[in-house]
Design a protein around this motif. Structure first.
Motif, PDB file in Angstrom:
ATOM      1  N   GLN A 177      37.059   6.243 -22.670  1.00  0.00           N
ATOM      2  CA  GLN A 177      35.704   7.058 -22.464  1.00  0.00           C
ATOM      3  C   GLN A 177      34.920   6.337 -21.223  1.00  0.00           C
ATOM      4  N   LEU A 178      34.846   5.063 -21.422  1.00  0.00           N
ATOM      5  CA  LEU A 178      34.101   4.045 -20.494  1.00  0.00           C
ATOM      6  C   LEU A 178      34.628   3.953 -19.130  1.00  0.00           C
ATOM      7  N   LYS A 179      36.082   4.171 -19.243  1.00  0.00           N
ATOM      8  CA  LYS A 179      36.568   3.831 -17.848  1.00  0.00           C
ATOM      9  C   LYS A 179      36.415   5.218 -17.106  1.00  0.00           C
ATOM     10  N   GLN A 180      36.511   6.645 -17.861  1.00  0.00           N
ATOM     11  CA  GLN A 180      36.351   7.727 -17.139  1.00  0.00           C
ATOM     12  C   GLN A 180      35.036   7.585 -16.860  1.00  0.00           C
ATOM     13  N   GLU A 181      33.980   7.297 -17.374  1.00  0.00           N
ATOM     14  CA  GLU A 181      32.554   7.578 -17.060  1.00  0.00           C
ATOM     15  C   GLU A 181      32.259   6.372 -15.795  1.00  0.00           C
ATOM     16  N   TRP A 182      32.878   5.344 -15.815  1.00  0.00           N
ATOM     17  CA  TRP A 182      32.889   4.356 -14.495  1.00  0.00           C
ATOM     18  C   TRP A 182      33.397   5.180 -13.361  1.00  0.00           C
ATOM     19  N   ALA A 183      34.636   5.817 -13.629  1.00  0.00           N
ATOM     20  CA  ALA A 183      35.217   6.657 -12.529  1.00  0.00           C
ATOM     21  C   ALA A 183      34.180   7.476 -11.771  1.00  0.00           C
ATOM     22  N   GLN A 184      33.699   8.410 -12.791  1.00  0.00           N
ATOM     23  CA  GLN A 184      32.559   9.495 -12.350  1.00  0.00           C
ATOM     24  C   GLN A 184      31.524   8.692 -11.608  1.00  0.00           C
ATOM     25  N   ILE A 185      30.986   7.647 -12.082  1.00  0.00           N
ATOM     26  CA  ILE A 185      29.751   7.098 -11.454  1.00  0.00           C
ATOM     27  C   ILE A 185      30.279   6.485 -10.199  1.00  0.00           C
ATOM     28  N   GLN A 186      31.410   6.143  -9.916  1.00  0.00           N
ATOM     29  CA  GLN A 186      31.928   5.523  -8.539  1.00  0.00           C
ATOM     30  C   GLN A 186      32.239   6.616  -7.682  1.00  0.00           C
ATOM     31  N   GLN A 187      32.603   7.928  -8.179  1.00  0.00           N
ATOM     32  CA  GLN A 187      32.764   9.086  -7.412  1.00  0.00           C
ATOM     33  C   GLN A 187      31.606   9.679  -6.735  1.00  0.00           C
ATOM     34  N   LYS A 232      28.712   8.050  -6.551  1.00  0.00           N
ATOM     35  CA  LYS A 232      28.038   7.038  -5.336  1.00  0.00           C
ATOM     36  C   LYS A 232      28.812   7.565  -4.032  1.00  0.00           C
ATOM     37  N   LYS A 233      30.246   7.568  -4.183  1.00  0.00           N
ATOM     38  CA  LYS A 233      31.021   7.944  -3.057  1.00  0.00           C
ATOM     39  C   LYS A 233      30.554   9.178  -2.327  1.00  0.00           C
ATOM     40  N   THR A 234      30.083  10.166  -3.193  1.00  0.00           N
ATOM     41  CA  THR A 234      29.969  11.429  -2.464  1.00  0.00           C
ATOM     42  C   THR A 234      28.488  11.360  -1.844  1.00  0.00           C
ATOM     43  N   ALA A 235      27.474  10.814  -2.795  1.00  0.00           N
ATOM     44  CA  ALA A 235      26.218  10.503  -2.354  1.00  0.00           C
ATOM     45  C   ALA A 235      26.166   9.550  -1.025  1.00  0.00           C
ATOM     46  N   TYR A 253      27.490  12.213   1.903  1.00  0.00           N
ATOM     47  CA  TYR A 253      26.488  13.070   2.000  1.00  0.00           C
ATOM     48  C   TYR A 253      25.357  12.552   3.057  1.00  0.00           C
ATOM     49  N   GLY A 254      24.905  11.378   2.861  1.00  0.00           N
ATOM     50  CA  GLY A 254      23.878  10.771   3.611  1.00  0.00           C
ATOM     51  C   GLY A 254      24.362  10.139   4.958  1.00  0.00           C
ATOM     52  N   GLN A 255      25.543  10.287   5.093  1.00  0.00           N
ATOM     53  CA  GLN A 255      26.123   9.926   6.320  1.00  0.00           C
ATOM     54  C   GLN A 255      27.018  10.995   7.190  1.00  0.00           C
ATOM     55  N   ALA A 256      26.449  12.050   6.858  1.00  0.00           N
ATOM     56  CA  ALA A 256      27.414  13.315   7.118  1.00  0.00           C
ATOM     57  C   ALA A 256      27.671  13.358   8.745  1.00  0.00           C
ATOM     58  N   TYR A 257      26.725  12.791   9.412  1.00  0.00           N
ATOM     59  CA  TYR A 257      26.862  13.081  10.996  1.00  0.00           C
ATOM     60  C   TYR A 257      27.418  11.848  11.677  1.00  0.00           C
ATOM     61  N   SER A 258      27.546  10.839  10.699  1.00  0.00           N
ATOM     62  CA  SER A 258      28.043   9.508  11.588  1.00  0.00           C
ATOM     63  C   SER A 258      29.704   9.542  11.751  1.00  0.00           C
ATOM     64  N   SER A 259      30.214  10.443  11.183  1.00  0.00           N
ATOM     65  CA  SER A 259      31.677  10.200  11.505  1.00  0.00           C
ATOM     66  C   SER A 259      32.097  11.583  12.333  1.00  0.00           C
ATOM     67  N   PRO A 260      33.127  11.649  12.996  1.00  0.00           N
ATOM     68  CA  PRO A 260      33.646  12.823  13.826  1.00  0.00           C
ATOM     69  C   PRO A 260      33.959  13.870  12.788  1.00  0.00           C
ATOM     70  N   THR A 261      33.727  15.052  13.292  1.00  0.00           N
ATOM     71  CA  THR A 261      33.915  16.166  12.368  1.00  0.00           C
ATOM     72  C   THR A 261      35.568  16.532  12.451  1.00  0.00           C
ATOM     73  N   ALA A 262      35.691  17.700  11.505  1.00  0.00           N
ATOM     74  CA  ALA A 262      37.182  17.823  11.177  1.00  0.00           C
ATOM     75  C   ALA A 262      37.661  19.015  12.453  1.00  0.00           C
ATOM     76  N   ASP A 263      36.460  19.702  12.755  1.00  0.00           N
ATOM     77  CA  ASP A 263      36.720  20.948  13.727  1.00  0.00           C
ATOM     78  C   ASP A 263      36.459  20.705  15.091  1.00  0.00           C
ATOM     79  N   GLY A 264      36.033  19.555  15.254  1.00  0.00           N
ATOM     80  CA  GLY A 264      35.996  18.973  16.574  1.00  0.00           C
ATOM     81  C   GLY A 264      34.488  19.157  17.353  1.00  0.00           C
ATOM     82  N   MET A 265      33.686  19.789  16.623  1.00  0.00           N
ATOM     83  CA  MET A 265      32.305  20.111  16.878  1.00  0.00           C
ATOM     84  C   MET A 265      31.369  18.819  17.021  1.00  0.00           C
ATOM     85  N   TYR A 266      30.584  18.914  17.802  1.00  0.00           N
ATOM     86  CA  TYR A 266      29.759  17.755  18.179  1.00  0.00           C
ATOM     87  C   TYR A 266      28.260  18.160  17.819  1.00  0.00           C
TER      88      TYR A 266
END
Length: 117
Positions: free
Chosen positions: A81-91, A93-96, A99-112
């Motif tokens: 249970q603790l391991k699953q909760e830790w994985a959810q927290i890490q995920q 954080k990664k998602t947040a 989301y915060g750096q959405a425009y810093s990386s190249p886009t998948a469809d080639g738009m600028y």
């Protein structure tokens, strides 16, 4: 009290702690510290355990052995249970972060995206 009686008492206390659900995040640290303390006491008692044993100690020892078989799966369940909760927290954080750096990386469809808005 002899070692076997103490071991029975500590094992029953550990089972009592493990029978309930995992506490909320506010009380979790103290709960895990209590389990750790009880496990350390139990380990020291197991190391002090030495024959010869009387008939009552043998019967109590069998009871402790049966209880010990219940301890391991319950501890593994809490660990899972603790391991699953830790994985959810890490995920999350990664998602947040993504989301915060959405425009810093190249886009998948080639738009600028123009950052000078």
């Amino acid at each position: 009290m002899n070692v076997v009686e103490n071991l029975d008492k500590v094992t029953n206390h550990l089972l009592t702690l493990l029978d309930g659900p995992l506490p909320s995040e506010d009380n979790r640290d103290s709960f895990l510290e209590e389990i750790d303390k009880v496990l350390q006491v139990r380990d020291s008692l197991l190391q002090r355990l030495a024959p010869p044993f009387s008939e009552t100690e043998m019967a109590l020892g069998k009871k402790v052995a049966l209880a010990s078989q219940q301890v391991t799966p319950k501890l593994e369940s809490f660990h899972k249970q603790l391991k699953q909760e830790w994985a959810q927290i890490q995920q999350s954080k990664k998602t947040a972060k993504a989301y915060g750096q959405a425009y810093s990386s190249p886009t998948a469809d080639g738009m600028y995206y123009d950052k000078r808005n």
